[in-house]
Write an enzyme that holds these catalytic residues in place. Structure first.
Site, PDB file in Angstrom:
ATOM      1  N   LYS A  11       0.820  -1.220   0.000  1.00 47.54           N
ATOM      2  CA  LYS A  11       0.000   0.000   0.000  1.00 47.54           C
ATOM      3  C   LYS A  11       0.858   1.277   0.000  1.00 47.54           C
ATOM      4  CE  LYS A  11      -3.982  -2.191   2.281  1.00 47.54           C
ATOM      5  NZ  LYS A  11      -5.110  -1.953   3.240  1.00 47.54           N
ATOM      6  N   TYR A  51     -12.342  -2.215  -4.096  1.00 43.37           N
ATOM      7  CA  TYR A  51     -12.891  -2.445  -2.744  1.00 43.37           C
ATOM      8  C   TYR A  51     -14.415  -2.403  -2.716  1.00 43.37           C
ATOM      9  CZ  TYR A  51      -8.352  -2.209  -0.277  1.00 43.37           C
ATOM     10  OH  TYR A  51      -7.095  -2.470   0.224  1.00 43.37           O
ATOM     11  N   PHE A  59     -15.735   3.200   6.544  1.00 37.32           N
ATOM     12  CA  PHE A  59     -14.352   3.547   6.200  1.00 37.32           C
ATOM     13  C   PHE A  59     -14.081   3.533   4.698  1.00 37.32           C
ATOM     14  CE2 PHE A  59     -14.485  -1.019   7.304  1.00 37.32           C
ATOM     15  CZ  PHE A  59     -13.979  -1.590   6.143  1.00 37.32           C
ATOM     16  N   ARG A  87      -2.293 -14.648   4.301  1.00 36.98           N
ATOM     17  CA  ARG A  87      -3.048 -13.953   5.357  1.00 36.98           C
ATOM     18  C   ARG A  87      -2.359 -14.100   6.720  1.00 36.98           C
ATOM     19  NH1 ARG A  87      -7.714 -12.033   4.639  1.00 36.98           N
ATOM     20  NH2 ARG A  87      -8.644 -12.646   6.612  1.00 36.98           N
ATOM     21  N   THR A  93      -5.727  -7.312  10.564  1.00 35.02           N
ATOM     22  CA  THR A  93      -5.946  -6.066   9.809  1.00 35.02           C
ATOM     23  C   THR A  93      -5.397  -4.859  10.564  1.00 35.02           C
ATOM     24  OG1 THR A  93      -7.961  -7.040   8.907  1.00 35.02           O
ATOM     25  CG2 THR A  93      -7.729  -4.659   8.700  1.00 35.02           C
ATOM     26  N   ARG A 104       2.243  -6.800   9.001  1.00 31.82           N
ATOM     27  CA  ARG A 104       1.544  -5.610   9.524  1.00 31.82           C
ATOM     28  C   ARG A 104       2.079  -5.182  10.876  1.00 31.82           C
ATOM     29  NH1 ARG A 104      -4.251  -7.687   7.281  1.00 31.82           N
ATOM     30  NH2 ARG A 104      -4.344  -6.453   5.363  1.00 31.82           N
ATOM     31  N   ASN A 114      -2.098   0.071   6.842  1.00 33.23           N
ATOM     32  CA  ASN A 114      -1.652  -1.224   7.361  1.00 33.23           C
ATOM     33  C   ASN A 114      -0.730  -1.977   6.402  1.00 33.23           C
ATOM     34  OD1 ASN A 114      -3.653  -1.915   5.553  1.00 33.23           O
ATOM     35  ND2 ASN A 114      -4.735  -3.320   6.922  1.00 33.23           N
ATOM     36  N   HIS A 117      -2.200  -5.541   1.577  1.00 35.58           N
ATOM     37  CA  HIS A 117      -3.504  -6.181   1.393  1.00 35.58           C
ATOM     38  C   HIS A 117      -3.275  -7.581   0.863  1.00 35.58           C
ATOM     39  CE1 HIS A 117      -7.612  -6.958   0.034  1.00 35.58           C
ATOM     40  NE2 HIS A 117      -7.057  -7.452  -1.058  1.00 35.58           N
ATOM     41  N   GLU A 128      -9.692 -10.339  -7.624  1.00 35.21           N
ATOM     42  CA  GLU A 128      -8.612  -9.368  -7.436  1.00 35.21           C
ATOM     43  C   GLU A 128      -7.456  -9.589  -8.421  1.00 35.21           C
ATOM     44  OE1 GLU A 128      -7.636  -9.436  -3.257  1.00 35.21           O
ATOM     45  OE2 GLU A 128      -9.593  -8.619  -2.691  1.00 35.21           O
TER      46      GLU A 128
HETATM   47  P1  CMP Z   1      -7.520  -4.551   3.528  1.00 30.58           P
HETATM   48  O1  CMP Z   1      -7.020  -5.939   3.780  1.00 30.58           O
HETATM   49  O2  CMP Z   1      -6.882  -3.832   2.395  1.00 30.58           O
HETATM   50  O3  CMP Z   1      -9.095  -4.600   3.278  1.00 30.58           O
HETATM   51  C1  CMP Z   1      -9.920  -3.482   3.538  1.00 30.58           C
HETATM   52  C2  CMP Z   1      -9.207  -2.389   4.252  1.00 30.58           C
HETATM   53  O4  CMP Z   1     -10.022  -1.432   4.870  1.00 30.58           O
HETATM   54  C3  CMP Z   1      -8.393  -2.982   5.370  1.00 30.58           C
HETATM   55  O5  CMP Z   1      -7.300  -3.698   4.844  1.00 30.58           O
HETATM   56  C4  CMP Z   1      -8.055  -1.746   6.183  1.00 30.58           C
HETATM   57  O6  CMP Z   1      -6.856  -1.150   5.798  1.00 30.58           O
HETATM   58  C5  CMP Z   1      -9.171  -0.774   5.840  1.00 30.58           C
HETATM   59  N1  CMP Z   1      -9.933  -0.379   7.018  1.00 30.58           N
HETATM   60  C6  CMP Z   1     -10.007   0.866   7.496  1.00 30.58           C
HETATM   61  N2  CMP Z   1     -10.789   0.903   8.576  1.00 30.58           N
HETATM   62  C7  CMP Z   1     -11.206  -0.347   8.806  1.00 30.58           C
HETATM   63  C8  CMP Z   1     -12.042  -0.950   9.808  1.00 30.58           C
HETATM   64  N3  CMP Z   1     -12.594  -0.239  10.794  1.00 30.58           N
HETATM   65  N4  CMP Z   1     -12.236  -2.278   9.729  1.00 30.58           N
HETATM   66  C9  CMP Z   1     -11.692  -3.012   8.727  1.00 30.58           C
HETATM   67  N5  CMP Z   1     -10.895  -2.487   7.756  1.00 30.58           N
HETATM   68  C10 CMP Z   1     -10.657  -1.163   7.808  1.00 30.58           C
END
Ligand code: CMP
Length: 141
Positions: A11, A51, A59, A87, A93, A104, A114, A117, A128
């Site tokens: 990212k 997304y 968010f 994962r 996350t 992460r 974070n 992805h 994806e």
């Molecule tokens: P990612 O794995 O890229 O998938 C969705 C992204 O939304 C997640 O990582 C986070 O970076 C982002 N995100 C931001 N806020 C939240 C939240 N409250 N819960 C989950 N994902 C969030």
């Protein structure tokens, strides 16, 4: 699952901190082998399309603004049980909740910034990978 493919994104926060090499090294050490890779910058609309499953989450707008705020590196990774193992390697996350030794934990800042992805299921991996890699450029390795 013998050999599987998954999509990874480094990212904008991680690219901006010059962590591309360190993160790719984590993948290779874990036998998640890059079979496709590119540096790109998404438009906000392209981030929203990627997304779309999160469209109704609070968010979503902030996430898509962030993901289009700077360059990213997208990778197709191949390996045994790649989706789940990737994962596990990424960790939770929220970097504050991620286990020691995960990407992460090491490189993430907060739940939005974070670092990486990864596809969360075979269905999302198919969507994806197809979002970023076309059949013609698909690597043979
Ligand atoms: P990612 O794995 O890229 O998938 C969705 C992204 O939304 C997640 O990582 C986070 O970076 C982002 N995100 C931001 N806020 C939240 C939240 N409250 N819960 C989950 N994902 C969030």
């Amino acid at each position: 699952i013998m050999s599987e493919r998954t999509l990874a994104i480094i990212k904008p926060d991680a690219v901006g901190q010059h962590l591309v090499g360190a993160i790719i090294q984590c993948y290779e050490k874990a036998e998640l082998i890059p079979i496709g890779m590119k540096l790109m910058r998404l438009t906000k609309a392209q981030a929203e399309g990627f997304y779309y499953v999160h469209k109704h989450r609070p968010f979503y707008d902030s996430l898509c603004s962030f993901m289009s705020s700077g360059p990213i590196v997208v990778l197709a990774l191949a390996g045994v049980n790649a989706i789940q193992r990737h994962r596990d390697l990424m960790g939770a996350t929220d970097p504050a909740k991620a286990a020691e030794g995960t990407i992460r934990k090491a490189y993430g800042t907060d739940i939005e910034h974070n670092a990486v992805h990864g596809s969360d299921s075979p269905e999302s991996a198919q969507f994806e990978l197809g979002y970023f890699f076309s059949a013609l450029e698909w690597p043979q390795r």
